[in-house]
Write an enzyme that holds these catalytic residues in place. Structure first.
Site: not given
Ligand SMILES: CC(C)(COP(=O)(O)OP(=O)(O)OC[C@H]1O[C@@H](n2cnc3c(N)ncnc32)[C@H](O)[C@@H]1OP(=O)(O)O)[C@@H](O)C(=O)NCCC(=O)NCCS
Length: 159
Positions: A76-77, A110, A115, A122
């Site tokens: 997911i990204a 995983e 991260n 999750y």
């Molecule tokens: C992880 C990822 C997919 C989150 O995407 P996102 O669209 O920013 O997430 P959301 O805005 O829907 O946030 C959902 C929750 O994620 C967590 N979260 C998101 N960014 C965060 C940050 N920088 N620090 C801590 N928690 C965070 C929070 O719990 C958040 O919930 P909240 O807004 O109610 O506090 C994004 O950071 C990403 O693409 N990372 C790189 C790719 C990756 O690591 N993928 C996972 C592989 S296992």
């Protein structure tokens, strides 16, 4: 500012952009990513890739597999500039709709130990760490192996 987008199954025309950004985020080779997404979208009968998109813009994607009564999040990204705006949350909610429709019970994944954003994401959906997979990633980092209960999500407000 909140983003306006739809969550849809990936189309062939989306693959190049998704592969390009995914290669950047995960530091992978573009050709390999492209082949991977093409295979997932067109040939893998277990795989579903959803994208959050508005016209020509793609904000993020989720790639998951459904195998009988269980499922796996492969990846997911959210693309860098659109993070922390609920895109991944929307993608996971939509994924759970598919899981509920297909009577899936459990979903696994995983995630790198380091991260924190993904781990928090999750946890928000009730996933729990059940074990650690040592040296799981190419650079030697451990993976946390997490399991989510589809019924938990179905019966809670996070859905
Ligand atoms: C992880 C990822 C997919 C989150 O995407 P996102 O669209 O920013 O997430 P959301 O805005 O829907 O946030 C959902 C929750 O994620 C967590 N979260 C998101 N960014 C965060 C940050 N920088 N620090 C801590 N928690 C965070 C929070 O719990 C958040 O919930 P909240 O807004 O109610 O506090 C994004 O950071 C990403 O693409 N990372 C790189 C790719 C990756 O690591 N993928 C996972 C592989 S296992």
């Amino acid at each position: 500012m909140s983003l306006l987008y739809e969550i849809k199954k990936i189309e062939e025309k989306d693959i190049e952009l998704v592969a390009k950004v995914s290669a950047l985020i995960f530091n992978n080779d573009f050709d390999n990513e492209y082949k991977h997404f093409l295979y997932e979208a067109k040939e893998n009968p277990c795989a579903i890739i959803l994208v959050a998109k508005a016209k020509q813009i793609i904000y993020g994607y989720i790639d998951f597999w459904i195998t009988f009564d269980s499922a796996t999040i492969c990846n997911i990204a959210t693309f860098q500039e659109y993070r922390n705006k609920g895109v991944a949350t929307s993608l996971i909610k939509e994924m759970f709709k598919y899981l509920i429709k297909e009577n899936v019970m459990f979903i696994t994944l995983e995630v790198r130990k380091s991260n924190i954003p993904a781990f928090n994401l999750y946890k928000k959906f009730g996933f729990n760490v059940v074990s650690v997979k040592p040296n799981y990633y190419k650079d030697g980092e451990d993976a946390l192996y997490m399991i989510g209960d589809v019924n938990y999500v179905k019966n809670n407000t996070c859905y």
